[in-house]
Design a protein around this motif. Structure first.
Motif, PDB file in Angstrom:
ATOM      1  N   UNK A   1      46.864  56.781  23.289  1.00  0.00           N
ATOM      2  CA  UNK A   1      45.794  57.762  23.450  1.00  0.00           C
ATOM      3  C   UNK A   1      44.523  57.160  24.032  1.00  0.00           C
ATOM      4  N   UNK A   2      44.385  55.840  23.905  1.00  0.00           N
ATOM      5  CA  UNK A   2      43.214  55.159  24.468  1.00  0.00           C
ATOM      6  C   UNK A   2      43.470  54.677  25.890  1.00  0.00           C
ATOM      7  N   UNK A   3      44.619  55.099  26.456  1.00  0.00           N
ATOM      8  CA  UNK A   3      44.978  54.764  27.840  1.00  0.00           C
ATOM      9  C   UNK A   3      45.352  53.295  28.013  1.00  0.00           C
ATOM     10  N   UNK A   4      45.650  52.613  26.929  1.00  0.00           N
ATOM     11  CA  UNK A   4      46.076  51.224  27.005  1.00  0.00           C
ATOM     12  C   UNK A   4      47.594  51.170  27.192  1.00  0.00           C
TER      13      UNK A   4
ATOM     14  N   UNK B   1      47.843  48.548  38.893  1.00  0.00           N
ATOM     15  CA  UNK B   1      48.358  49.625  38.048  1.00  0.00           C
ATOM     16  C   UNK B   1      48.160  49.404  36.555  1.00  0.00           C
ATOM     17  N   UNK B   2      48.060  48.160  36.107  1.00  0.00           N
ATOM     18  CA  UNK B   2      48.073  47.888  34.674  1.00  0.00           C
ATOM     19  C   UNK B   2      46.695  47.593  34.083  1.00  0.00           C
ATOM     20  N   UNK B   3      45.769  47.115  34.883  1.00  0.00           N
ATOM     21  CA  UNK B   3      44.423  46.831  34.387  1.00  0.00           C
ATOM     22  C   UNK B   3      43.516  48.036  34.626  1.00  0.00           C
ATOM     23  N   UNK B   4      42.674  48.338  33.650  1.00  0.00           N
ATOM     24  CA  UNK B   4      41.722  49.441  33.796  1.00  0.00           C
ATOM     25  C   UNK B   4      40.577  49.016  34.721  1.00  0.00           C
TER      26      UNK B   4
ATOM     27  N   UNK C   1      37.151  43.367  36.845  1.00  0.00           N
ATOM     28  CA  UNK C   1      36.222  42.272  37.177  1.00  0.00           C
ATOM     29  C   UNK C   1      36.406  41.032  36.300  1.00  0.00           C
ATOM     30  N   UNK C   2      36.989  41.187  35.107  1.00  0.00           N
ATOM     31  CA  UNK C   2      37.063  40.079  34.169  1.00  0.00           C
ATOM     32  C   UNK C   2      38.458  39.456  34.069  1.00  0.00           C
ATOM     33  N   UNK C   3      39.505  40.260  34.285  1.00  0.00           N
ATOM     34  CA  UNK C   3      40.867  39.779  34.063  1.00  0.00           C
ATOM     35  C   UNK C   3      41.667  39.833  35.357  1.00  0.00           C
ATOM     36  N   UNK C   4      42.682  39.002  35.428  1.00  0.00           N
ATOM     37  CA  UNK C   4      43.647  39.066  36.519  1.00  0.00           C
ATOM     38  C   UNK C   4      44.992  38.563  36.011  1.00  0.00           C
ATOM     39  N   UNK C   5      46.048  38.909  36.736  1.00  0.00           N
ATOM     40  CA  UNK C   5      47.428  38.589  36.359  1.00  0.00           C
ATOM     41  C   UNK C   5      48.001  37.667  37.424  1.00  0.00           C
ATOM     42  N   UNK C   6      48.625  36.572  36.978  1.00  0.00           N
ATOM     43  CA  UNK C   6      49.088  35.585  37.959  1.00  0.00           C
ATOM     44  C   UNK C   6      50.343  34.881  37.472  1.00  0.00           C
ATOM     45  N   UNK C   7      51.263  34.661  38.418  1.00  0.00           N
ATOM     46  CA  UNK C   7      52.426  33.823  38.170  1.00  0.00           C
ATOM     47  C   UNK C   7      52.035  32.358  38.339  1.00  0.00           C
TER      48      UNK C   7
END
Length: 482
Positions: free
Chosen positions: A116-119, A325-328, A333-339
């Motif tokens: 419900x919090x869009x997480x 698609x996965x980060x709000x 600006x603060x997070x990123x996803x990396x292999x």
């Protein structure tokens, strides 16, 4: 619009329909789709190599902290991407499935389950051949997932589920509009079809006793053609009946009419198609067990090219789609996803050790950094586990003349000590006044040079030393000091 809404928006602007795009016959006369393609050993090997390589790479969520980056295990996405995206599969299997879909269908889809919090609470792969991508009149992209008969629910007449863009992770491969990707199988249908045809030809060749087909010929007109054919096949057709002795009755003769495999260049065609399929997926031939042109000298280079030009583009594509698609919007600006693509180097122990040695000696890896990469326990801080060391012979660029300055300073110090000794000797004796250091400003270093016991002038000494130091540093700058 709900996540399982069955009310389709007014449209219609279809971006793709995957099913008709896939199906079709190749020029070699065989039908090519995702199933027949995957039955070809070269296609299966290429898809498996890339899928397993990407799935084996560590995938993490990072937090930006100025110029630094740190792992963010506290983020809700971290356990989903790193461990298990849903209770039914591991992260390895999930990413392997997505890559399999990308390489076969040209698109990979996963349903995003949110609270419900869009997480994001979970990710579930969706079959690409059941999804249509469309754009509504308002310009919004949405996805229609078509259930088969087994998936239909009670009261479901259409068998379709409409998913808004926010609930779908879509990773397109190379495409024509930037929104949906081409299917590599569809684009290379003829090349794969030829490989399938040669395999079918080889299977048929050995199924027919490894002998070419031919004609049973008789001088007279026969009324029992089908009976003779069935009898011949039952006695001599099949690999289990190969090399038997045929008995021809009533003046029958056997004539070969097909082209022998050597004349049809059967083996050469199969070898060429192996490289052709490897070229489609950009996989080095030696990675699918074709070592004909491989050697100890070029395998390492080809493996590096596989890492740079095959895996890296796919990894970057996945990272960008995960980030989008996965980060709000507030998290981006603060997070990123990396292999961590360095994970592929874990199989090469010598290369890892050399890399660690370079990092350790140049001060950007500590002992604990290395031990962490090798899954070893950290050393206590009091034992120097967190210290960063550098080679003692290295210095900063602006201090490149440091050693020359030290030598000059030592020379000045020696001269100063000599001057003090001269002053003491002058007081002890009756020497004539002479200046050991020329002050160059008219001031005499020795007071009362005509007296029998001259006094040393401290101010003149310091002025002379200062000028000596400045002249020495100017010499260093000009490069006069060696």
């Amino acid at each position: 619009m709900g996540i399982f809404s069955r009310k389709k928006p007014k449209i219609d602007n279809a971006l793709t329909t995957t099913k008709p795009f896939f199906m079709g016959g190749a020029s070699a006369g065989v039908f090519v789709n995702e199933d027949t393609a995957m039955r070809t050993s070269a296609v299966y090997a290429c898809v498996r190599v890339i899928s397993e390589a990407v799935a084996s790479l560590p995938l993490n969520v990072y937090l930006r902290d100025g110029d630094a980056r740190m792992l963010a295990p506290e983020h809700l996405l971290y356990p989903i991407l790193h461990n298990e995206p849903n209770p039914e599969m591991t992260s390895f299997v999930f990413r392997e499935t997505l890559m399999n879909h990308l390489l076969i269908y040209g698109n990979a889809y996963a349903q995003i389950v949110r609270d419900n919090s869009w997480r994001v609470k979970g990710l579930y792969p969706l079959l690409p051949d059941r999804i249509d991508v469309r754009r509504s009149e308002s310009g919004e992209i949405y996805y229609t997932y078509w259930r088969n008969e087994d998936d239909k629910r009670k009261g479901d007449e259409t068998g379709s589920v409409v998913l808004p863009k926010e609930h779908v992770l879509h990773i397109p491969a190379l495409g024509f509009n930037g929104l949906v990707g081409y299917s590599p199988i569809a684009m290379a249908r003829n090349a794969i079809g030829l490989a399938v045809a040669t395999e079918d030809y080889g299977a048929g060749f050995f199924a027919n006793s490894a002998n070419p087909s031919g004609i049973l010929e008789h001088a007279k007109n026969l009324n029992n053609h089908e009976t003779i054919k069935r009898t011949w096949d039952s006695l001599y057709r099949g690999s289990s009946k190969a090399h038997g002795i045929a008995v021809l009755e009533e003046g029958l003769t056997f004539k070969t009419v097909s082209i022998p495999p050597d004349q049809a260049q059967f083996l050469e065609t199969r070898k060429f198609q192996l490289n052709e399929i490897a070229r489609i997926f950009r996989v080095p031939p030696h990675m699918i067990a074709d070592l004909e042109k491989s050697s100890f000298n070029n395998i390492e280079q080809m493996s590096l090219e596989f890492l740079l030009y095959t895996l890296d583009p796919w990894v970057s594509r996945l990272e960008a789609s995960f980030y989008q698609s996965l980060l709000s919007p507030s998290e981006k600006p603060e997070y990123f996803i990396k292999f961590n693509i360095d994970g592929l180097l874990r199989g090469n122990y010598e290369a890892r050790m050399k890399g660690y040695a370079v990092g350790r000696q140049n001060g950007w890896l500590s002992a604990n950094d290395i031990r962490k990469l090798e899954n070893m326990n950290a050393l206590p801080a009091e034992r120097g586990g967190d210290k960063y060391l550098i080679n003692g012979n290295m210095t900063e660029l602006e201090d490149a003349g440091l050693f020359a300055k030290v030598r000059m300073a030592n020379a000045i110090l020696n001269e100063y000590n000599s001057l003090q000794n001269v002053g003491k000797n002058s007081k002890a004796g009756s020497g004539g006044g002479s200046s050991v250091i020329d002050s160059s400003d008219g001031a005499s270093v020795v007071d009362n040079p005509s007296s029998d016991a001259p006094d040393i002038n401290p101010n003149a000494i310091m002025t002379a030393l200062a000028r000596k130091v400045m002249n020495s540093f100017d010499s260093i700058t000009r490069g006069d000091v060696t």
